[in-house]
Design an enzyme around this catalytic site. Sequence first.
Site, PDB file in Angstrom:
ATOM      1  N   CYS A 162       0.841  -1.245  -0.219  1.00  0.00           N
ATOM      2  CA  CYS A 162      -0.117   0.066   0.124  1.00  0.00           C
ATOM      3  C   CYS A 162       0.832   1.214   0.018  1.00  0.00           C
ATOM      4  CB  CYS A 162      -1.114  -0.112   1.376  1.00  0.00           C
ATOM      5  SG  CYS A 162      -2.059  -1.250   1.276  1.00  0.00           S
TER       6      CYS A 162
ATOM      7  N   ARG B 298       3.880  -0.210  -4.837  1.00  0.00           N
ATOM      8  CA  ARG B 298       3.645  -0.696  -3.582  1.00  0.00           C
ATOM      9  C   ARG B 298       2.385  -1.499  -3.406  1.00  0.00           C
ATOM     10  NH1 ARG B 298       6.910   1.934   0.445  1.00  0.00           N
ATOM     11  NH2 ARG B 298       5.372   1.429   1.920  1.00  0.00           N
TER      12      ARG B 298
ATOM     13  N   TRP C   1      -2.487  -2.638  -1.722  1.00  0.00           N
ATOM     14  CA  TRP C   1      -2.172  -4.149  -1.882  1.00  0.00           C
ATOM     15  C   TRP C   1      -2.985  -5.121  -0.692  1.00  0.00           C
ATOM     16  CZ3 TRP C   1       0.152  -8.195   1.248  1.00  0.00           C
ATOM     17  CH2 TRP C   1       0.411  -9.100   0.525  1.00  0.00           C
TER      18      TRP C   1
ATOM     19  N   ASN D  23      -1.376   2.133   5.485  1.00  0.00           N
ATOM     20  CA  ASN D  23      -0.713   1.122   4.997  1.00  0.00           C
ATOM     21  C   ASN D  23      -0.253   0.281   6.111  1.00  0.00           C
ATOM     22  OD1 ASN D  23       1.501   0.037   3.999  1.00  0.00           O
ATOM     23  ND2 ASN D  23       2.912   1.482   4.433  1.00  0.00           N
ATOM     24  N   GLY D  24      -0.470  -0.970   6.204  1.00  0.00           N
ATOM     25  CA  GLY D  24      -0.120  -1.670   7.210  1.00  0.00           C
ATOM     26  C   GLY D  24      -1.272  -2.796   7.323  1.00  0.00           C
TER      27      GLY D  24
ATOM     28  N   GLU E  68      18.114 -17.376  -7.604  1.00  0.00           N
ATOM     29  CA  GLU E  68      17.657 -15.930  -7.690  1.00  0.00           C
ATOM     30  C   GLU E  68      16.885 -15.958  -9.244  1.00  0.00           C
ATOM     31  OE1 GLU E  68      16.635 -13.430  -6.531  1.00  0.00           O
ATOM     32  OE2 GLU E  68      16.782 -11.953  -8.285  1.00  0.00           O
TER      33      GLU E  68
ATOM     34  N   LYS F 134      12.966 -14.869  -9.872  1.00  0.00           N
ATOM     35  CA  LYS F 134      12.789 -13.930 -10.907  1.00  0.00           C
ATOM     36  C   LYS F 134      11.716 -14.117 -11.940  1.00  0.00           C
ATOM     37  CE  LYS F 134      14.460 -10.610  -9.722  1.00  0.00           C
ATOM     38  NZ  LYS F 134      14.237 -10.435  -8.390  1.00  0.00           N
TER      39      LYS F 134
ATOM     40  N   GLU G 210       8.127 -14.994 -10.670  1.00  0.00           N
ATOM     41  CA  GLU G 210       7.618 -13.801 -10.115  1.00  0.00           C
ATOM     42  C   GLU G 210       6.806 -12.854 -11.169  1.00  0.00           C
ATOM     43  OE1 GLU G 210      10.960 -11.338  -8.212  1.00  0.00           O
ATOM     44  OE2 GLU G 210       9.481  -9.807  -7.487  1.00  0.00           O
TER      45      GLU G 210
ATOM     46  N   HIS H  28      18.313 -37.034  -7.283  1.00  0.00           N
ATOM     47  CA  HIS H  28      17.697 -37.594  -6.197  1.00  0.00           C
ATOM     48  C   HIS H  28      15.920 -37.232  -6.067  1.00  0.00           C
ATOM     49  CE1 HIS H  28      21.618 -38.501  -4.337  1.00  0.00           C
ATOM     50  NE2 HIS H  28      21.920 -37.385  -4.968  1.00  0.00           N
TER      51      HIS H  28
ATOM     52  N   LYS I 177       6.186  -3.954  -4.147  1.00  0.00           N
ATOM     53  CA  LYS I 177       7.687  -4.012  -3.844  1.00  0.00           C
ATOM     54  C   LYS I 177       7.967  -3.826  -2.604  1.00  0.00           C
ATOM     55  CE  LYS I 177      11.505  -2.392  -5.613  1.00  0.00           C
ATOM     56  NZ  LYS I 177      12.245  -3.635  -6.174  1.00  0.00           N
TER      57      LYS I 177
END
Length: 613
Positions: A2, A27, A77, A101-102, A485, A489, A492, A508, A608
């Site tokens: 947010c 955000r 968000w 926000n939170g 990584e 990416k 995502e 395995h 983000k």
Amino acid sequence: MCGIIGYTGTKPVCPILIDGLRALEYRGYDSAGVALSGKTLTTVKRAGRISVLEEALAAGEAGADLQAPCGIAHTRWATHGAPTDANAHPHATDRLALVHNGIIENDRALRRELEEKGYVFNSETDTEAAAKLIDSIYAETPDPIAAIRAAAKRLEGAYALAVVFADRPKQIYAIRRDNPLIVAATAEGAFLASDIPALLPHTKDYYRPDENEIVVLDAEGEAPSVRFFGAEGELTHPVCTVNWNVEQAEKGGYDHFMRKELGEGPEGVRRTLTPLVRDGLPAFGLPLMDGLGKMRSMRIVACGTAMHAGLMGRAFIERLARMPVTVEIASEFRYRNPILSPDEPILLLSQSGETADTLAALRLARANGIPTAAIVNVIGSSVAREADAVLATHAGPEIAVASTKAYATQASMMALIAVAIAHQRGLITDEKAKEMTAALADRLPAALEETIALEEQMIEQAKRLSSAEHVFYIGRGTDYDGSVEGALKLKEISYIHSEAYAAGELKHGTISLITDGVPVVALSTDANTASKMASNMREVRARGGYVLLICTEATRAEVEPCSDACIVLPESDPMLAPICGVLTEHMIAYHTARVMGCDVDKPRNLAKSVTVE
Ligand code: M6R
């Protein structure tokens, strides 16, 4: 998680809020809304992107006063309830409108209590409970500071709240706890925002209020002002100045922030490492960092891509400096009652410096008297302010949700730390340490630029990956750390299922998933493991898998014959090559998502800055 913005001043607020929302959209982008405070207090909010909100405003929705000089806005968000108009912020009553926000953790209990008082709830959000709680107190005591302070005592969780009251049309009140909030005042107005990019078009000077202070933005007097009120009365804060500029926070002709930021990685690495080199050797100018060699071991704590940079750092430090390093996922660290020791410092990695889990880990360490150092990209962020020692990555503002240039700066900083510890411990000579430092500070940025120049080859491979359902990444040692990584990416931003495996582990279990044409990205920059990688690649091809190899001139002869396609990196140095390899994986992920038509900068469900646990 947010984004909030507020403005009160001499100009119409609407364009300022909309531009601010765009700068904060990274955000969260599930819904957007504004509360405009002028002759009336009106709220307009919409599920979906900011353009949907703009259309509603342009259509004269709710009789919104587009000339109003004061207002607050929010980009969401979603945490509590789906992305709908009703769940969008601001949440309003007759007396006030509020953005948040939170997460409010005791919202259910508050909701029940407020319902008993006769309040009717219109959304599924936790935020509405905060809005109605403040409203209920303000109805009894029409003092905004007292009402917000009393409400804050009842709110559990993390928040940055901004409130406008219908009977105070030129003022905005705000408070934060465990969530970012910055404020600024210029001759044209007073501003608040979740992050710097929203303020950059107006000012580079800003303040960071402390937790639980009430911030008052006021355009009533002669000049717009920002004031801070703690429990004991009015406070002041030193001004912070950011050296970012507006252009850095814009796309600059690129289709996506992500592509622009990939190109900014080399310069970010140069800017990050150059100030940390004195007389050719690493010099951090921080007692904790310059004395790391004396420590028994080190712990690295971070999330997501930053944690992956920590994995790469662990390999560098253990290999070169022979210091044991553990890497921890911040969200796990805190809840497993970790065994902490003062001779094992904790290094936190964070681009934003506001990641809730990383911040919580830092606070746990400090509460136990453990020395802490942080590597952060946002100076003045919560992690930067609370750690004992701070090293800045100078990647510049990173807007795309996918972290790329921040990774390059974090991994290269970790490499420099490895050289420093090895030198402090006497494991490498001055001459060797200087050689390695020069390789990182001078050659690495150039090598990253040369890697980007291989883009056409990456685009070719991206076209192939774009039709895959699953993609696997394999590597050994630092190349496995890089593969983790690369896989993150790709999944995502392209939504293709991708997983990384230590190449030797494939047989395995996971090799059962390799069938005709399944792409496997093999990263092989380490000459010591090239022959083993070759065997693992052969095993994949024997099952019909398509091996896309990323290698160096040092490994090429061994591994290229076992691949279907090969990208050769411009650098073979064991510390430089894996970082170039990850950049290649980032570029391939970018082009794959682009070819697929994905919303590259704002991938589904993500935000983000993750300021909730
Ligand atoms: O701001 P931070 O570096 O603390 O963020 C940590 C992660 O949330 C972040 O790296 C995330 O994994 C990236 N979006 C991945 O591209």
